[in-house]
Design a protein around this motif. Structure first.
Motif, PDB file in Angstrom:
ATOM      1  N   LEU A   1      -7.638  -5.142  -9.852  1.00 21.25           N
ATOM      2  CA  LEU A   1      -8.664  -6.036 -10.367  1.00 21.25           C
ATOM      3  C   LEU A   1      -8.765  -7.321  -9.558  1.00 21.25           C
ATOM      4  O   LEU A   1      -9.784  -7.975  -9.504  1.00 21.25           O
ATOM      5  CB  LEU A   1      -8.379  -6.364 -11.838  1.00 21.25           C
ATOM      6  CG  LEU A   1      -8.628  -5.193 -12.797  1.00 21.25           C
ATOM      7  CD1 LEU A   1      -8.175  -5.560 -14.198  1.00 21.25           C
ATOM      8  CD2 LEU A   1     -10.096  -4.798 -12.777  1.00 21.25           C
ATOM      9  N   ARG A   2      -7.654  -7.706  -8.945  1.00 28.89           N
ATOM     10  CA  ARG A   2      -7.667  -8.927  -8.134  1.00 28.89           C
ATOM     11  C   ARG A   2      -7.972  -8.630  -6.658  1.00 28.89           C
ATOM     12  O   ARG A   2      -7.756  -9.464  -5.794  1.00 28.89           O
ATOM     13  CB  ARG A   2      -6.323  -9.627  -8.251  1.00 28.89           C
ATOM     14  CG  ARG A   2      -6.159 -10.328  -9.589  1.00 28.89           C
ATOM     15  CD  ARG A   2      -4.735 -10.800  -9.807  1.00 28.89           C
ATOM     16  NE  ARG A   2      -4.648 -11.618 -11.003  1.00 28.89           N
ATOM     17  CZ  ARG A   2      -4.654 -11.151 -12.247  1.00 28.89           C
ATOM     18  NH1 ARG A   2      -4.778  -9.852 -12.445  1.00 28.89           N
ATOM     19  NH2 ARG A   2      -4.560 -11.962 -13.288  1.00 28.89           N
ATOM     20  N   GLY A   3      -8.376  -7.402  -6.409  1.00 29.94           N
ATOM     21  CA  GLY A   3      -8.742  -7.056  -5.032  1.00 29.94           C
ATOM     22  C   GLY A   3      -7.536  -6.941  -4.124  1.00 29.94           C
ATOM     23  O   GLY A   3      -7.634  -7.093  -2.918  1.00 29.94           O
ATOM     24  N   ARG A   4      -6.362  -6.697  -4.730  1.00 30.73           N
ATOM     25  CA  ARG A   4      -5.166  -6.646  -3.905  1.00 30.73           C
ATOM     26  C   ARG A   4      -4.688  -5.227  -3.622  1.00 30.73           C
ATOM     27  O   ARG A   4      -3.672  -5.032  -2.965  1.00 30.73           O
ATOM     28  CB  ARG A   4      -4.048  -7.480  -4.548  1.00 30.73           C
ATOM     29  CG  ARG A   4      -4.330  -8.972  -4.449  1.00 30.73           C
ATOM     30  CD  ARG A   4      -3.423  -9.812  -5.308  1.00 30.73           C
ATOM     31  NE  ARG A   4      -2.045  -9.796  -4.830  1.00 30.73           N
ATOM     32  CZ  ARG A   4      -1.121 -10.621  -5.316  1.00 30.73           C
ATOM     33  NH1 ARG A   4      -1.426 -11.508  -6.249  1.00 30.73           N
ATOM     34  NH2 ARG A   4       0.095 -10.559  -4.871  1.00 30.73           N
ATOM     35  N   LEU A   5      -5.399  -4.238  -4.154  1.00 28.38           N
ATOM     36  CA  LEU A   5      -5.107  -2.851  -3.775  1.00 28.38           C
ATOM     37  C   LEU A   5      -6.425  -2.219  -3.386  1.00 28.38           C
ATOM     38  O   LEU A   5      -7.434  -2.382  -4.071  1.00 28.38           O
ATOM     39  CB  LEU A   5      -4.501  -2.073  -4.932  1.00 28.38           C
ATOM     40  CG  LEU A   5      -2.992  -2.140  -5.142  1.00 28.38           C
ATOM     41  CD1 LEU A   5      -2.581  -1.169  -6.226  1.00 28.38           C
ATOM     42  CD2 LEU A   5      -2.217  -1.877  -3.875  1.00 28.38           C
ATOM     43  N   THR A   6      -6.433  -1.496  -2.270  1.00 24.15           N
ATOM     44  CA  THR A   6      -7.685  -0.891  -1.845  1.00 24.15           C
ATOM     45  C   THR A   6      -7.570   0.620  -1.952  1.00 24.15           C
ATOM     46  O   THR A   6      -6.475   1.177  -1.890  1.00 24.15           O
ATOM     47  CB  THR A   6      -8.017  -1.263  -0.396  1.00 24.15           C
ATOM     48  OG1 THR A   6      -6.812  -1.131   0.365  1.00 24.15           O
ATOM     49  CG2 THR A   6      -8.517  -2.685  -0.308  1.00 24.15           C
ATOM     50  N   ILE A   7      -8.713   1.259  -2.090  1.00 21.53           N
ATOM     51  CA  ILE A   7      -8.700   2.713  -2.193  1.00 21.53           C
ATOM     52  C   ILE A   7      -8.940   3.336  -0.821  1.00 21.53           C
ATOM     53  O   ILE A   7      -8.323   4.311  -0.446  1.00 21.53           O
ATOM     54  CB  ILE A   7      -9.786   3.199  -3.188  1.00 21.53           C
ATOM     55  CG1 ILE A   7      -9.584   2.508  -4.541  1.00 21.53           C
ATOM     56  CG2 ILE A   7      -9.755   4.710  -3.326  1.00 21.53           C
ATOM     57  CD1 ILE A   7      -8.334   2.877  -5.282  1.00 21.53           C
ATOM     58  N   GLY A   8      -9.809   2.724  -0.050  1.00 16.80           N
ATOM     59  CA  GLY A   8     -10.117   3.228   1.275  1.00 16.80           C
ATOM     60  C   GLY A   8      -8.903   3.090   2.188  1.00 16.80           C
ATOM     61  O   GLY A   8      -8.097   2.201   2.045  1.00 16.80           O
TER      62      GLY A   8
END
Lengths: 214, 670, 300, 169
Positions: A184-191
């Protein structure tokens, strides 16, 4: 003379303890069981001919933040390596707990590159299949290795998923909440991240794999 | 090619030594001997088990007579060890000793090589070179130099004091120079001495006053050696006497002036108490200071800083001893021998930041603790910490600045024992729990191990483990407010955290900061770590490579009091040998000018560092003063017309050595 | 002098706030930089546990790429993540010290048309800010002094060990000096460089959590309002596991953990967004930070 | 054990002449011996009192007689037993080096080293290093070259004489 008779029946816990004590373990080492020049070979591989000059002062153990959790203190690992206790050393938890903080490396009065010694032992243990199959640390190392070998970069989310799959999938549930928070904090990416010139990278890493084991 | 020319028929005797197995196990001595026998000029070539033994020497003497030998070569150990032995033997055999040549096949061959074939070839080459060399040897006369009977001793610690008294008691005149205002050195600062626990002051101060009162000793404190000239037997020394601004003749050490100083309290860290107390600008280092004369510190005295002091000290002195106008004085003296006893300095504990010295007030160095437990120390012997507390637990950390490649590599030898002593004293003074953190206990001295036993019986803790850190990081309530020592108890195999009130750092011994300057001034060598180098580690422990200069005490290496005293006695005895024999034999390796070949070009004049060469203006030729020449041979190599020659090292000799080494091809070399 | 910038993998995921704040601060201070083209992962501690030659080769590719990108002189390569910093630095140093390693790695690189000549100087941004840009210059740029804020600087291990670069291996002070210049008050504490356990929180979690618990408790005990880090992994460990530590060990730890570049940005007057503040689990309470004239720091 | 310790049968081995000063380097070599350090057997030591005694002619002589390398050992700057003999040596050797270059003798065949009495280890290192360097360079073979030069000169002389003859004729 009569032996005193037990006044009460042992509790289950107590009898367990007694059983454990009765299970004797042979603690003696025969020279023939040792690998006598193991120490010299490790020293050679670890930029540390100095390993042999260890005076067993224990500074490494005392400065190590993880020594409290190790089965052998770092000092003992050096002593055992030097004396050829190869199996014990390569089977130890110690080498996997080393977090590479280099505290011992800096403080050693004999300037032994202890962290490099630990790395060498880790490599040997993996190569020779000594570590327990589901111990997470070497698995993390291997997964990381594979991922970077492939993409040139590491994507933390993918790394962790593959780690948990190979060790204990249930942990994934425990970590899910933390993962979500990070996401949610943009600290894990899926790509997945990767370098552009993967070919170049692969050429570099394509040398003959693995050096001769010690 | 080597005619015997003016030398007559050359008859060489060659002897190769087995030195037990030392040489014979690596060099095929028989093969060398047989090979040398085949060379021209060699009359006798044989091998023997120990050439330096009496029978070995007698063999040479017998052969000289029986076979009319006129050149002798011995292939054995280093000439620095036995050249003199064999020269004497040759002389006894009736031959001039300078017809002798030595070949080093032990230090240079058998001890450093492992391949027998290569070693044997090298021994042959070296021996052949000697055979070709001796053709050019000449009969020479040994030089003799008179020895001035006075002795200079530099450094007034226990070693200097002992050496001075030994020589003075033997009737020799001694100059004892000390750069501090008092003699006594480190020993004067110690409380008790191990292992006997007798009080350092009680055994030292009587010797200090003997020095002061001895008619044969001239004691100059607050003085330094400024310049050294000359050579063995005839040294000319300049001594700089720093002004103490107090007339030494007049001051009686009543200390009234100190009391009356305008400073009511001391402001300057007291050197003698290692900064644990303060002193005034006018002071006396400690009550038994010798000489008992006050000194004014120019750096902190108001009169020197502003020139406007009331000078209450001057008023207080009824003998009018205070003299602000005193100037530095240079004294010139002549001595024949010199003993250096310049001591050591303690390791600066702040160089190991892990132990918190300078950061945590209750971390002390061992030297500070010596003062702290001393009855005449800053607290009168009561153990009060810097924060005012009395310690209930004390940790002593061994090997601080010793056995550590990051600081000093060597073992300082004394720390184990003084740490045991301090453990005992601290326990005695405070009844505290005392922990020793050590790597190895080194108690190798007379009654030292017994002292260690005593401490074990006193229930002092001994934890075998080098401390990684001292910090105030508490993780348990019992650790709050304490210093926590972290070390692995290596004998148990577990990391321990020991909370203590006081930490004592057993600091090591290192060379004085200016030891390099001092050794240059006296033209001696230092070992790699910076301690003065002895001539031989076993057989000449107090000699140096410069004749007439001896070393004793901790300037040569870490040492305790008994060893320092023993060395000081030894150095005094070495000096006495020279003084009482009245003269010393010197190598006749001086240079000389072949007059009719000299072109008078002056090249050599500027090159000689000893101004031994002058120019005869009438003849327009150079002339060498043999008494001043020290035989370096630099002028010989520089002379453009080849007119200067050096005895024992003539060009022909060296060329023939080169020939000998290269002429024959050997498997090791071709 | 133009710097090359090596982000490393973490600054693109868990450490995004570090990258955002670092780049914003570099820009506001007019420090010129450009990103290293097609950089790859440094290999971290894992690679060398598997294959040392691969580990050095992997890291050396980045060094060789830097030389391609910057054809002349010494190259200052900024590596903000401590692990990347050390791996690149160690590769550089070992390639210099051990000729056999250099030869082996270069022959590997050669196959891919690359070569490393030894021109790279690996730098940590903390070093760049304090020693290149200079504390005096930073002082001049501070808009909102962080008055009254007590800061525990946490350096971690790999930035200061084993090589001595710009500060002491166990008692560094560079960040504390920086913090002072920003107007805050550095807290002296003994665990500045004690290891956070690195990836242990993900593998042998008990050990990892215990290490972090010690660090967090001591920082709080010394009165720190905030912990500052200079490594994405340290920041992640110290911040994200606080709740779990509290549950497991019955503690009440509650301290914000930010990147040093974030706090720098605040003092320099940058906005919350520019500094990636929203990515933190716990916002530092910075109410006391006001402009001398009484104006509140941007969005705070 | 250093590999240089095993000279192979019939293979060429470098020959090094070493001039060591009595007070520092010769003593250091003694110390190396007492400490049982092992080093290459290729150097032959000539003892002189001071490195300042080493006449450039000695060096040229050694090369011309078949040495493959020459090593000079003296006290460290500032430590000379005779104050400054080692400085004199240094100055001389710098000049000599230039000359040797002209003669085609490689730099690495000639070495001036400061080794103090306590540096036994250094004696070992220097001799081992130099042996390997000279080995890599191969034989110098000055005597052979001299013979060739002599031959060339002779034939040149012969030619000139022959020409002279014709001129005169």
């Amino acid at each position: 003379m009569q032996l005193p008779t037990p006044t009460s029946v042992h509790s289950e816990e107590e009898s367990h303890k007694i059983e454990k004590m009765k299970r004797v373990v042979r603690r003696i080492k025969f020279e023939s069981e040792l690998d006598l020049n193991f120490g010299e070979r490790v020293a050679d591989k670890a930029y540390g001919q100095k390993l042999l000059s260890c005076i067993q002062c224990g500074t490494c153990s005392a400065t190590c933040p993880l020594a409290h959790y190790m089965d052998y203190t770092p000092r003992k690992i050096i002593a055992m390596t030097r004396e050829g206790f190869k199996e014990e050393v390569l089977n130890s938890l110690t080498i996997w707990l080393c977090a590479s903080c280099y505290s011992c490396y800096v403080q050693c009065p004999r300037q032994i590159h202890i962290t490099d010694v630990m790395y060498t032992l880790k490599r040997e243990a993996i190569q020779m299949g000594f570590h327990p199959k589901r111990l997470p640390i070497p698995i993390l190392a291997q997964e990381f290795y594979k991922r970077v070998l492939k993409d040139g970069r590491n994507t933390e989310s993918w790394l962790l998923v593959s780690l948990y799959l190979r060790t204990n999938p249930f942990i994934m549930l425990r970590e899910a909440i933390l993962g979500l928070k990070l996401f949610l904090r943009g600290r894990l990416t899926i790509g997945r991240e990767h370098v552009k010139r993967r070919d170049q990278l692969h050429t570099i890493l394509e040398h003959k794999k693995g050096e001769a084991p010690l | 090619m080597h005619g015997n020319g003016h030398n007559g028929t050359v008859r060489i005797g060659f002897y190769i030594c087995h030195c037990g197995h030392n040489i014979a196990s690596i060099v095929d001595v028989k093969a060398v001997s047989e090979y040398i026998k085949s060379l021209s000029g060699v009359v006798i070539s044989c091998e023997y088990k120990y050439m330096c033994s009496d029978p070995g020497q007698e063999l040479i003497q017998k052969d000289i007579k029986e076979h009319s030998l006129n050149r002798i070569i011995v292939a054995s150990c280093s000439p620095l060890l036995h050249e003199h032995t064999f020269r004497t033997a040759v002389e006894k055999g009736g031959l001039n000793p300078y017809y002798f040549q030595m070949v080093n096949i032990r230090e240079d061959v058998s001890w450093v090589h492992t391949d027998m074939k290569a070693a044997t070839e090298k021994a042959k080459d070296l021996s052949r070179a000697a055979v070709q060399r001796v053709f050019h040897h000449k009969s020479l006369e040994t030089k003799h130099v008179k020895i001035h009977p006075d002795v200079l001793i530099v450094g007034g610690g226990i070693a200097g004091i002992h050496a001075a008294l030994t020589l003075a008691n033997a009737g020799k005149k001694v100059y004892l120079i000390e750069r501090n205002p008092t003699i006594g050195g480190h020993m004067a600062m110690f409380d008790k001495t191990f292992p006997t626990l007798d009080c350092a002051a009680c055994i030292l101060t009587p010797k200090m006053s003997q020095v002061k009162n001895h008619p044969n000793i001239i004691l100059w404190t607050y003085s330094e050696v400024a310049k050294v000239d000359g050579y063995v037997g005839n040294y000319k020394i300049s001594i700089r006497r720093k002004p103490r601004y107090v007339n030494e003749e007049l001051c009686v050490g009543c200390m009234d002036c100190i009391e009356k100083c305008v400073y009511k309290e001391g402001k300057t860290p007291d050197e003698f108490n290692v900064g644990l107390s303060k002193r005034k600008p006018i002071y006396i280092p400690f009550p038994q200071a010798t000489p008992q004369i006050v000194v004014i510190d120019r750096e902190t005295c108001i009169e020197f800083k502003s020139g406007r002091c009331k000078k209450t000290c001057v008023e207080a002195c009824d003998r009018k001893a205070i003299d602000f106008k005193q100037k530095e004085e240079i004294k010139e003296i002549e001595v024949g021998t010199i003993i250096l006893t310049t001591g050591y300095q303690t390791f600066d504990a702040s160089r190991v930041p892990f132990y918190g010295y300078g950061k945590y007030p209750n971390v002390y160095t061992s030297l500070e603790v010596e003062r702290l437990v001393n009855a005449s120390g800053p607290t009168g012997g009561e153990l009060i910490l810097r924060d005012g507390r009395h310690p209930k637990t004390v940790g002593i950390i061994h090997c601080v600045g010793s056995r550590d490649k990051n600081t000093n590599r060597w073992c300082s030898r004394t720390c184990c024992m003084y740490s045991l002593k301090l453990a005992h004293l601290l326990k005695e003074h405070t009844d505290a729990e005392v922990y020793n953190f050590y790597i190895d206990i080194r108690a190798a001295g007379k009654s030292y191990e017994e002292f260690y036993d005593k401490l074990l019986d006193e229930n002092v803790h001994f934890i075998r483990g080098r401390v990684a850190e001292v910090s105030d990081w508490a993780v348990r309530p019992s650790e709050e407010g304490k210093l926590i020592i972290r070390a692995e108890d290596t004998l148990i195999g577990i990391v321990r955290r020991v909370p203590v009130d006081m930490v004592v750092l057993a600091v090591g011994m290192e060379p004085q900061a200016d030891s390099q300057d001092v050794r240059r001034m006296f033209n001696i060598s230092c070992s790699t770590e910076g301690f003065f180098l002895e001539r031989h580690p076993k057989l000449a422990p107090v000699d140096t490579f410069t004749d007439g200069i001896f070393i004793a005490g901790a300037c040569q290496g870490p040492k305790d009091i008994p060893d320092s005293v023993a060395q000081a006695g030894a150095a005094a005895a070495q000096a006495l040998i020279l003084i009482d024999s009245g003269e010393i034999e010197l190598e006749p390796n001086t240079a000389y000018v072949v007059q009719n070949e000299c072109s008078g070009c002056r090249t050599c004049l500027t090159i000689c560092p000893f101004t031994a060469i002058s120019r005869d203006e009438a003849k327009q030729k150079a002339f060498i003063n043999e008494a001043l020449c020290k035989g370096c041979g630099t002028c010989v190599a520089a002379c453009p017309s080849g007119a200067i020659k050096q005895n024992l090292f003539e060009d022909e000799m060296i060329f023939s050595e080169i020939d000998g080494l290269l002429k024959m091809e050997s498997p090791a070399c071709c | 002098m133009k710097y090359l910038y090596y982000p490393g993998c973490s600054l693109r995921s868990t450490g995004r706030a570090y990258e955002e704040s670092l780049l914003s601060v570099l820009k506001v201070l007019d420090i010129p930089f450009e990103e290293l083209n097609d950089w790859n992962c440094c290999g971290a501690t894992s690679y060398v546990s598997i294959d040392e030659t691969d580990a050095f080769a992997l890291a050396a590719r980045n060094l060789a790429l830097a030389e391609l990108q910057s054809p002349d002189g010494t190259i200052n390569l900024i590596a903000p993540c401590s692990a990347c910093f050390l791996v690149l630095l160690k590769t550089e140093r070992y390639l210099e010290s051990y000729p056999d390693v250099r030869e082996k790695i270069n022959s590997t690189l050669d196959k891919a048309g690359l070569h490393y000549h030894g021109r790279v100087n690996v730098r940590h941004p903390l070093d760049v800010f304090v020693n290149d840009y200079g504390l005096e210059n930073i002082t001049k740029r501070v808009k909102y002094p962080l008055k009254g804020l007590k800061v525990a600087s946490y350096y971690g291990c790999q930035m200061v060990r084993p090589f001595k670069t710009f500060d002491h291996s166990h008692y560094p002070e560079t960040m504390d000096r920086l913090v002072k210049v920003l107007g805050a008050e550095p807290v002296d504490w003994p665990l500045k460089t004690r290891c956070c356990g690195g990836s242990l929180t993900g593998t042998i979690q008990e050990a990892g959590l215990r290490l972090n618990r010690l660090l967090l408790k001591e920082a709080e005990k010394r009165g720190a309002d905030i912990m500052l880090t200079c490594c994405p992994l340290c920041q992640h460990n110290l911040e994200c596991y606080q709740e779990r530590i509290n549950r497991k060990f019955d503690e009440k730890i509650n301290i914000p953990v930010a990147f040093f570049t974030q706090l720098m940005g605040v003092a320099l007057g940058l906005s919350e967004k520019e500094l990636g503040m929203q990515r933190l689990f716990k916002m530092p309470s910075l109410k006391q930070i006001t402009h001398p004239k009484g104006e509140m720091a941007n969005a705070w | 054990m250093p590999t240089v310790e095993q000279p192979k049968e019939n293979s060429w081995e470098p020959r090094i002449i070493a001039f060591f000063c009595n007070w520092c380097t010769y003593t250091a070599a003694d110390l190396a011996g007492v400490s049982r350090l092992r080093y290459a057997p290729n150097a032959r030591i000539i003892r002189v009192m001071c490195s300042g005694r080493v006449d450039p002619q000695f060096i040229l002589d050694a090369f011309s007689k078949g040495a493959d390398g020459v090593l000079i050992g003296g006290c460290h700057p500032g430590d000379c037993h005779y104050m400054e003999g080692n400085y004199k040596a240094l100055r001389r050797m710098e000049l000599l080096k230039r000359m040797m270059k002209d003669m085609g003798i490689e730099d690495k065949r000639f070495r001036l080293e400061w080794i103090s009495a306590s540096e036994g280890e250094r004696v070992k290192t220097v001799i081992n290093e130099m042996t390997e360097q000279v080995r890599a360079l191969g034989p110098l073979g000055l005597p052979k070259k001299f013979a060739e030069w002599d031959k060339e000169l002779e034939s040149l002389e012969h030619e000139i004489n022959a020409k002279g003859d014709t001129v005169h004729a």
